[in-house]
Structure formats: C-alpha cells, structure tokens
Design an enzyme around this catalytic site. Structure first.
Site, PDB file in Angstrom:
ATOM      1  N   GLN A   1     -55.028 -42.808 -50.086  1.00 46.56           N
ATOM      2  CA  GLN A   1     -54.686 -42.511 -51.470  1.00 46.56           C
ATOM      3  C   GLN A   1     -54.057 -41.124 -51.600  1.00 46.56           C
ATOM      4  OE1 GLN A   1     -57.995 -43.205 -54.156  1.00 46.56           O
ATOM      5  NE2 GLN A   1     -58.639 -45.032 -53.037  1.00 46.56           N
ATOM      6  N   CYS A   2     -54.168 -40.293 -50.570  1.00 46.61           N
ATOM      7  CA  CYS A   2     -53.554 -38.965 -50.597  1.00 46.61           C
ATOM      8  C   CYS A   2     -52.045 -39.094 -50.407  1.00 46.61           C
ATOM      9  CB  CYS A   2     -54.127 -38.084 -49.488  1.00 46.61           C
ATOM     10  SG  CYS A   2     -55.899 -37.803 -49.608  1.00 46.61           S
TER      11      CYS A   2
ATOM     12  N   ASP B   1     -34.050 -52.469 -66.562  1.00 46.18           N
ATOM     13  CA  ASP B   1     -34.994 -51.370 -66.411  1.00 46.18           C
ATOM     14  C   ASP B   1     -35.660 -51.526 -65.054  1.00 46.18           C
ATOM     15  OD1 ASP B   1     -36.712 -49.274 -68.246  1.00 46.18           O
ATOM     16  OD2 ASP B   1     -37.951 -50.261 -66.733  1.00 46.18           O
ATOM     17  N   SER B   2     -35.906 -50.418 -64.373  1.00 44.11           N
ATOM     18  CA  SER B   2     -36.448 -50.536 -63.018  1.00 44.11           C
ATOM     19  C   SER B   2     -37.844 -51.150 -63.000  1.00 44.11           C
ATOM     20  CB  SER B   2     -36.466 -49.178 -62.319  1.00 44.11           C
ATOM     21  OG  SER B   2     -37.435 -48.319 -62.873  1.00 44.11           O
TER      22      SER B   2
ATOM     23  N   THR C   1     -35.918 -44.636 -61.924  1.00 42.09           N
ATOM     24  CA  THR C   1     -36.787 -43.879 -61.020  1.00 42.09           C
ATOM     25  C   THR C   1     -38.139 -44.538 -60.759  1.00 42.09           C
ATOM     26  OG1 THR C   1     -37.635 -42.555 -62.878  1.00 42.09           O
ATOM     27  CG2 THR C   1     -35.732 -41.686 -61.667  1.00 42.09           C
ATOM     28  N   ASP C   2     -38.637 -45.346 -61.698  1.00 45.50           N
ATOM     29  CA  ASP C   2     -40.013 -45.834 -61.578  1.00 45.50           C
ATOM     30  C   ASP C   2     -40.257 -46.657 -60.322  1.00 45.50           C
ATOM     31  OD1 ASP C   2     -40.728 -44.543 -63.873  1.00 45.50           O
ATOM     32  OD2 ASP C   2     -40.697 -46.315 -65.151  1.00 45.50           O
TER      33      ASP C   2
ATOM     34  N   THR D   1     -32.401 -44.992 -66.292  1.00 47.08           N
ATOM     35  CA  THR D   1     -32.183 -43.943 -67.284  1.00 47.08           C
ATOM     36  C   THR D   1     -30.795 -43.332 -67.204  1.00 47.08           C
ATOM     37  OG1 THR D   1     -34.546 -43.404 -67.324  1.00 47.08           O
ATOM     38  CG2 THR D   1     -33.044 -41.705 -68.102  1.00 47.08           C
TER      39      THR D   1
END
Length: 343
Positions: free
Chosen positions: A278-279, A57-58, A89-90, A13
């Site tokens: 998953q936390c 694009d990432s 950023t992704d 971006t």
C-alpha cells in the site's frame, strides 16, 4: 527529414470546456485544443490528429478502449515517428501501463499527457505538457532512432515510465510520480534524456501489437478489522482468475489463520494472488518478516515494487495469453517484461 507525430485525443481535462448551463467540465472537440495551442505550428514536425468519437472522461476508460487505442497506434505505426496520447489524469497510469504490455518491442515513443486545468484556461498546465510531449515524441538520436522508444507519461516537467507511474495529486500540476524508478527525462531550459534508464528494443525486429485482455481480476486492500466473510466471498467469486492484494509496509498481512487459509484456498483453485504494498515507495519483501513468509507458504507471490496500476494490467495481459495456465502467469508476474519492476 521532418518527423511526423500523431496526436491521439481520448478525452480528459486538457480538451474540456465549461458547460455554460451547468458550469461543469465536459469534453470539447479537438479543434478547440489546437486553437488554444498555436505554438504547435512552430514545430519542424508534421502533426496529425486522431480523435476518439466521442471523447470520454478517463473515469469511463475500459480494457475495450485500451484495445481501441492499441489498434489506433498499430494501424498508424509505420506512418509516424512518435505518438502523443491526450488522456484524462484519473486513469492515465492504468492506460499507460496497459499499453506498455500491449505494444511489444516498441521502437517509437508513445507519450501520454494531459492537464489539471483545461487548455483554454489562463493558468492551464496543458500547453507546456502538450508542447513538450510532442517534442519528446519527435526526438531522435544521432543514429536517427527514437530517443525514448517506450510508453511514458509526461507531466509537470518530467517524463516517467508509464508502467512505473502513479497519480500522486489531484491538485498539483506535478500530478504524477514514478516512486520506484527515476525519471526518463527532465525538461527545463533543455530536455535532458537519461539514456541509461530508457528501455532499448530489438531495433531490427518489428513492434508486435496485442489486442486481447482478460479482466477477471480484482484489487483489494487489507486493513485492520477486515472481515473473513468478505475475503472469502472475493476468493470464491466465479471466473475470478487473479487478485492484487494491497498489503501493509513491505508486504505484511495479519497472521489470522482464516486469512491464510482463504488465500491458500484461492491458490489451490488456480487463482493468482499478487502481493503489492500500500506504500507508494518501496518494495514487497516477503522474506523480511515472518508474516510475509506465511503468505508465501499460502501461495501468494511478490509483486516487488510494481504499482497497483501496473500489476492489474499485467495480469489482464498475461491471463489473455495463458488462459488455462496460472503457473505461467505466476512465473511471468515475477519477471520484468516491460521494465515494470526491479529485479
């Protein structure tokens, strides 16, 4: 002596512009980036640029691109004091994690940054991110050594360890956080470096780059109602070497006999199964509850407080070095080799 920093633009971006026909964001060229940040010319630092051709694009980032990036840094390593990687950023946390493993004994900063808004937009966060990332990449201590000789992510006023970081927001300027490790530096009126948190390399030894990765790994998340046939299909996938299993809480999973049997089968086949919570904050503690104990008995190993991004890229790295030795991979997955987990 004037510092030298290499800007490596992969895409993302920060360097994008609006397509007048579609209104969508698309990669632009590096000159557009420099035109919008004239402040870079005020640095007492020589800044050169290297650009992926074409910028990507990432979302299209791959292990092959990580190898290309590792080559770009290694090939220019002796000529520069630090590196700034501009990245979407992704998948930035995946790339930063991978590079932390691929650049062994790093003695110079490799600072990833980007933005939530394109550099040409009025409210862009890209300007501050880029300017401060360059300053951090050029910073040296009283001995003339790099202040931050590791792979980091600079975003929203904070420098984070790359392999400890996760993208936390698609909307906020403070897009990243390292939930299980404190910031390496904080930028306000001044940049405060937290020396005791920063990795120290073997200064007298060279940096060793690595270019091989083995991507025979998969991530899956447990959820209430997960089906046995799907899990078994994953376990028996040909050529699959490792699984990052995202469990509940502190590393818990259903105590269904079929699940434990499937995991046990995978371990017997030589697959490395790593338990990651998953936390976003906290660690896997498999001895804390009975269900965690049963996972251990099935051969699942603890990923402690590693991020998913760090775990999967570490597996790719280790599998490339120990292609026929899953026990070595299991052993090293439970050790901190780049500051990626708390021991």
């Amino acid at each position: 002596m004037q510092s030298r920093v290499l800007l490596i633009y992969t895409g993302g971006t920060i360097g994008m512009n609006h397509n007048p026909a579609t209104g969508a964001l698309e990669p632009f060229d590096f000159e557009h980036l420099l035109h919008n940040v004239p402040e870079l010319r005020q640095f007492d630092t020589e800044i050169d640029a290297f650009q992926f051709a074409p910028p990507i694009d990432s979302s299209d980032m791959t292990p092959a691109r990580w190898t290309e990036l590792s080559h770009a840094i290694a090939d220019h390593y002796d000529r520069y004091d630090g590196f700034v990687v501009l990245h979407g950023t992704d998948t930035m946390a995946y790339t930063a994690s991978a590079l932390s493993y691929m650049l062994e004994n790093l003695t110079k900063p490799v600072v990833f940054t980007g933005s939530q808004l394109p550099i040409g937009q009025l409210r862009t966060d890209g300007k501050e991110n880029l300017i401060t990332a360059v300053e951090i990449a050029a910073a040296k201590d009283e001995q003339g050594r790099a202040r931050v000789p590791e792979v980091g992510i600079y975003f929203g006023g904070h420098l984070l360890r790359g392999n400890r970081t996760t993208k936390q927001s698609a909307e906020e300027f403070n897009a990243f956080e390292s939930f299980n490790y404190p910031h390496l530096a904080d930028a306000g009126v001044n940049i405060t470096y937290h020396r005791q948190r920063i990795l120290q390399p073997r200064w007298e030894e060279p940096m060793t780059p690595h270019y091989r990765l083995d991507d025979n790994v998969i991530i899956f998340s447990l959820f209430p109602g997960i089906r046995e046939d799907l899990i078994r299909h994953i376990i028996h996938t040909p050529r699959l070497k490792a699984i990052v299993m995202r469990t509940f809480g502190s590393g818990n999973a259903p105590q269904s006999p079929w699940l434990l049997n499937a995991l046990r089968e995978g371990t017997r086949q030589g697959k490395v199964i790593v338990n990651i919570s998953q936390c976003m904050q906290g660690a896997v503690e498999m001895a804390r509850y009975d269900c965690g104990y049963h996972l251990q008995q099935a051969g699942v190993i603890s990923g402690r407080d590693m991020t998913v991004e760090s775990a999967v890229t570490k597996l790719m790295f280790l599998q490339s070095h120990y292609p026929d030795d899953p026990e070595a991979v299991r052993r090293l997955m439970q050790q901190s080799i780049r500051g990626e987990m708390s021991i």
